[in-house]
Design an enzyme around this catalytic site. Structure first.
Site, PDB file in Angstrom:
ATOM      1  CG  ASP A   1      -1.583  -1.235   9.413  1.00 16.51           C
ATOM      2  OD1 ASP A   1      -2.468  -0.380   9.615  1.00 16.51           O
ATOM      3  OD2 ASP A   1      -1.729  -2.182   8.623  1.00 16.51           O
TER       4      ASP A   1
ATOM      5  NE  ARG B   1     -28.426  11.224  12.172  1.00 18.09           N
ATOM      6  CZ  ARG B   1     -28.576  11.200  10.849  1.00 18.09           C
ATOM      7  NH1 ARG B   1     -27.614  10.701  10.070  1.00 18.09           N
ATOM      8  NH2 ARG B   1     -29.683  11.679  10.297  1.00 18.09           N
TER       9      ARG B   1
ATOM     10  N   GLY C   1       0.824  -1.208   0.000  1.00 20.66           N
ATOM     11  CA  GLY C   1       0.000   0.000   0.000  1.00 20.66           C
ATOM     12  C   GLY C   1       0.857   1.257   0.000  1.00 20.66           C
TER      13      GLY C   1
ATOM     14  CB  THR D   1       3.283  -0.378   7.043  1.00 26.11           C
ATOM     15  OG1 THR D   1       1.904  -0.666   7.344  1.00 26.11           O
ATOM     16  CG2 THR D   1       4.111  -0.671   8.278  1.00 26.11           C
TER      17      THR D   1
ATOM     18  CD  GLU E   1      -8.276  -2.582   6.832  1.00 30.12           C
ATOM     19  OE1 GLU E   1      -9.025  -2.415   5.863  1.00 30.12           O
ATOM     20  OE2 GLU E   1      -7.036  -2.597   6.756  1.00 30.12           O
TER      21      GLU E   1
ATOM     22  NE  ARG F   1      -3.177   2.865   1.303  1.00 33.19           N
ATOM     23  CZ  ARG F   1      -3.253   1.537   1.383  1.00 33.19           C
ATOM     24  NH1 ARG F   1      -2.841   0.938   2.470  1.00 33.19           N
ATOM     25  NH2 ARG F   1      -3.722   0.829   0.377  1.00 33.19           N
TER      26      ARG F   1
ATOM     27  N   GLY G   1      -6.300  -1.014   9.491  1.00 29.95           N
ATOM     28  CA  GLY G   1      -5.649  -1.819  10.523  1.00 29.95           C
ATOM     29  C   GLY G   1      -6.116  -3.248  10.438  1.00 29.95           C
ATOM     30  NE  ARG G   2      -4.785  -7.566   5.735  1.00 36.87           N
ATOM     31  CZ  ARG G   2      -5.731  -8.098   4.957  1.00 36.87           C
ATOM     32  NH1 ARG G   2      -6.360  -9.191   5.339  1.00 36.87           N
ATOM     33  NH2 ARG G   2      -6.047  -7.536   3.819  1.00 36.87           N
TER      34      ARG G   2
END
Length: 382
Positions: A154, A189, A10, A152, A250, A302, A197-198
């Site tokens: 992350d 709301r 990515g 990365t 995510e 990103r 973030g895997r």
């Protein structure tokens, strides 16, 4: 000496400045740089018998050519998630089709090594995350002098406290969350903000910590929907503007559930992630009866130019990598450790990804950032 440089995985802000700094440093010392397009895919796709293919995938880089590239985000060399060691049959380049048998995946590393040798590349500098650098480790093991640069959003590559792209991603996330407060509060709301973030919730957690959101859901701790709803209703009632916010990585999962995955696995075994925020939002609405704003930030985190920290780190990583290459100190990954620039053996890239230290940085019972102590922690607590 000729240095080969590529970007894989990515894109993040800071890649172009990093490439530019390598080129300037190497040329300053009287050497050359070859840019490899589309990550490891550029080496895989190069047909040495076709001059057009060589020109398409391998480009000469000099200070004039990279003069302005640092003014934008992304990577002008482009990127891919190609792993030449695990190529699906349908992804094998036509000119290599006759060299493979069976259903695959196929290890086409011998072709990659042939291209590197034919291109006269003496040292390879891959810029990437855990996946891209895992093949950089393979190159090192195959005898190719290699120096890795970690990037990365992350921030989960082992061996370094910091990866290019992390600061800008967090900065973007905080900005978008604060902007979203106006609509969320206006309509009273609950906002559900899905962030990248895997396997590591670091980006999401630090973004939530700095933005002061009410709750944060991360991959390391599966969440109980009913408990989250209870907390958010209390947060909303306690807020003078009558709204609440929750971030969700995510890769987060509901207790007893699985990651939200779609499509086929890529060459590194990953399927596309996304949608857990929408599912969580629907569950929260169903259980609370409250109106929901669901916002998937995703690629916006990103995108664009790097902030000053990513610009600083990208430039310094590049200078350090170039100097290591020219000094013959290969088999290394540049890194930040304990606040200082350093390098570590490239073998650290084979140790998997870092994950959030839940005991130190997270209140798992109440789904929120909790930094139990700061003294002695690295700048980004991780």
């Amino acid at each position: 000496m000729r240095i080969g440089i590529l970007t894989g995985g990515g894109d993040v802000p800071g890649l172009n400045p990093c490439i530019k700094a390598v080129v300037n440093r190497v040329h300053e010392k009287g050497h050359q740089v070859t840019g490899i397009r589309r990550g490891w895919g550029g080496l895989l796709s190069t047909d040495l018998d076709d001059p057009a293919s060589v020109a398409e995938n391998l480009v000469e880089l000099d200070p004039v050519g990279v003069r302005t590239v640092d003014r934008t985000g992304g990577t002008f060399l482009h990127s891919s998630r190609t792993n030449p060691g695990k190529v699906k049959t349908g992804d094998v380049p036509d000119f290599l089709a006759g060299s493979v048998e069976g259903d695959g995946p196929h290890d086409l590393t011998p072709h990659v090594l042939k291209v590197i040798e034919a291109a006269g590349i003496d040292v390879l500098i891959p810029i990437g995350g855990d996946d891209t650098l895992s093949y950089g480790l393979r190159m090192h093991q195959e005898g190719v002098p290699t120096i890795a640069i970690p990037k990365t959003m992350d921030n989960d590559v082992n061996g370094t406290d910091y990866c290019i792209g992390f600061s800008t991603a967090v900065t973007r996330g905080v900005q978008f969350i604060h902007n979203l407060r106006t609509s969320t509060g206006s309509h009273e709301r609950i906002a559900v903000v899905e962030l990248f973030g895997r396997y590591s919730g670091e980006t999401s957690l630090i973004t939530a910590y700095l933005a002061g959101v009410d709750r944060a859901l991360i991959p390391e701790v599966p969440f109980d929907v009913d408990r989250v709803c209870e907390l958010l209703l209390a947060d909303k009632a306690a807020n003078p503007s009558n709204y609440a916010m929750v971030t969700i990585s995510e890769g987060a999962t509901v207790k007893g559930g699985d990651m939200m995955l779609t499509g086929e696995a890529d060459a590194y075994g990953h399927r596309k992630l996304g949608g857990i925020g929408q599912v969580a939002g629907e569950l929260i609405k169903e259980r609370t009866g409250e109106g929901i704003i669901y916002q998937q930030v995703g690629y916006l985190m990103r995108s664009g130019s790097p902030d000053s920290l990513d610009l600083m780190v990208a430039t310094n990583y590049a200078v350090m990598a170039a100097d290591l290459a020219l000094d013959g100190s290969t088999g290394r990954m540049v890194a930040l450790r304990n606040g200082s620039y350093s390098s570590v053996p490239i073998s650290v890239t084979g140790e998997g990804v870092k994950r959030v230290d839940v005991g130190e940085l997270y209140d798992a019972a109440n789904y929120r950032p909790m930094v139990r102590h700061v003294r002695g922690k690295p700048m980004f607590l991780y």
